[in-house]
Design an enzyme around this catalytic site. Sequence first.
Site, PDB file in Angstrom:
ATOM      1  N   GLY A 151       6.718   7.243  10.270  1.00  0.00           N
ATOM      2  CA  GLY A 151       7.166   5.715   9.692  1.00  0.00           C
ATOM      3  C   GLY A 151       6.377   4.698   9.963  1.00  0.00           C
ATOM      4  N   SER A 152       4.986   4.725  10.323  1.00  0.00           N
ATOM      5  CA  SER A 152       4.194   3.770  10.532  1.00  0.00           C
ATOM      6  C   SER A 152       4.179   2.878   9.477  1.00  0.00           C
ATOM      7  CB  SER A 152       2.732   4.113  10.983  1.00  0.00           C
ATOM      8  OG  SER A 152       2.103   4.880  10.268  1.00  0.00           O
ATOM      9  N   ASN A 153       3.971   3.404   8.090  1.00  0.00           N
ATOM     10  CA  ASN A 153       3.914   2.592   6.916  1.00  0.00           C
ATOM     11  C   ASN A 153       5.215   1.847   6.962  1.00  0.00           C
ATOM     12  OD1 ASN A 153       1.423   2.779   5.231  1.00  0.00           O
ATOM     13  ND2 ASN A 153       1.570   4.769   6.050  1.00  0.00           N
ATOM     14  N   MET A 165       8.751  13.930   2.345  1.00  0.00           N
ATOM     15  CA  MET A 165       7.993  14.976   2.210  1.00  0.00           C
ATOM     16  C   MET A 165       8.868  15.917   1.202  1.00  0.00           C
ATOM     17  SD  MET A 165       5.243  14.641   3.659  1.00  0.00           S
ATOM     18  CE  MET A 165       4.581  16.222   3.717  1.00  0.00           C
ATOM     19  N   ARG A 166       9.541  15.232   0.144  1.00  0.00           N
ATOM     20  CA  ARG A 166      10.077  16.075  -0.848  1.00  0.00           C
ATOM     21  C   ARG A 166       9.531  15.567  -2.440  1.00  0.00           C
ATOM     22  NH1 ARG A 166      15.109  18.929   1.067  1.00  0.00           N
ATOM     23  NH2 ARG A 166      15.126  18.182   3.310  1.00  0.00           N
ATOM     24  N   ASN A 175       4.177   5.416  -4.680  1.00  0.00           N
ATOM     25  CA  ASN A 175       3.761   6.350  -3.374  1.00  0.00           C
ATOM     26  C   ASN A 175       2.527   5.851  -2.763  1.00  0.00           C
ATOM     27  OD1 ASN A 175       4.011   8.637  -1.716  1.00  0.00           O
ATOM     28  ND2 ASN A 175       2.753   9.851  -3.212  1.00  0.00           N
ATOM     29  N   HIS A 217      -0.750   8.079  -0.900  1.00  0.00           N
ATOM     30  CA  HIS A 217      -1.413   9.405  -0.661  1.00  0.00           C
ATOM     31  C   HIS A 217      -2.665   9.077   0.017  1.00  0.00           C
ATOM     32  CE1 HIS A 217      -1.618  13.555  -0.893  1.00  0.00           C
ATOM     33  NE2 HIS A 217      -2.866  13.333  -1.462  1.00  0.00           N
TER      34      HIS A 217
HETATM   35  C1  GRF Z   1       0.670   8.696   5.307  1.00  0.00           C
HETATM   36  O1  GRF Z   1      -0.625   8.887   5.338  1.00  0.00           O
HETATM   37  C2  GRF Z   1       0.876   8.680   3.639  1.00  0.00           C
HETATM   38  O2  GRF Z   1      -0.142   8.378   2.873  1.00  0.00           O
HETATM   39  C3  GRF Z   1       1.606   9.948   3.479  1.00  0.00           C
HETATM   40  O3  GRF Z   1       2.277  10.127   4.558  1.00  0.00           O
HETATM   41  C4  GRF Z   1       1.731   9.591   5.621  1.00  0.00           C
HETATM   42  C5  GRF Z   1       3.038   8.976   6.543  1.00  0.00           C
HETATM   43  O4  GRF Z   1       2.718   8.258   7.436  1.00  0.00           O
HETATM   44  N1  GRF Z   1       2.320  10.072   2.294  1.00  0.00           N
HETATM   45  P1  GRF Z   1       3.737   7.340   8.201  1.00  0.00           P
HETATM   46  O5  GRF Z   1       4.950   8.355   8.363  1.00  0.00           O
HETATM   47  O6  GRF Z   1       3.909   6.222   7.356  1.00  0.00           O
HETATM   48  O7  GRF Z   1       3.163   7.236   9.701  1.00  0.00           O
END
Ligand code: GRF
Length: 200
Positions: free
Chosen positions: A20-22, A90-91, A107, A109
């Site tokens: 969940g860092s993003n 992840m789905r 999204n 990636h």
């Molecule tokens: C990120 O690297 C994103 O690109 C990928 O999953 C990861 C999620 O990281 N889809 P976080 O959970 O936001 O730390």
Amino acid sequence: MHGVSGRKLPGIVVLASGNGSNFQRIVEASRQGILRAYVKMLIVDKDCYAVERAKRLGIPFKKLEKPWRENLKKLLGEIKPDFVVLAGFMRILPPDIVKEWANKIVNIHPSLLPSFPGKDAIKQTYEYGVKVTGITIHIVDEGVDTGPIVFQRAIEIDQSWDLETLESKIHEIEHENYPKVIDRLLHEKWRIEGRKFEWI
Ligand code: GRF
């Protein structure tokens, strides 16, 4: 929720499955005015650290129960966000949700698509031995990591880096760019021609 200009801010929902860092960076950017939107809710598909972050940040969250597709569809219908942001979810979204929310799901990636789609992209990249990698932000279509590309940022891989170093460099550029790109998607004009995304 209103911004400093007094105008109504768009509401977004973030979907995550992991760290969940993003998600956290998106919430912070929305509070700093870098992302002119407010995070209505975090939706997760399992117990994960993103939920701890939501609690700390005071963002409402929901864990999807089975059948997750039907529940997600219902939830989005109730929340009616202006945009749906995938951040490590992840789905694979079912075609009916993608259709209903066409061009409203984004999204991120951790590779330069179309190279290394799918799971564990950073590890795949590292083990393959490419010299340049990066991140891709794309509109979600029915495929896996195949939608029109909105933004990419590349970095060169230094041969002294181990996998953890590469991971942290990738997350750094994700955190720097994802909120800004979401802001542009919400506030600027763009179109999709064929599979090409372009700002107008
Ligand atoms: C990120 O690297 C994103 O690109 C990928 O999953 C990861 C999620 O990281 N889809 P976080 O959970 O936001 O730390």
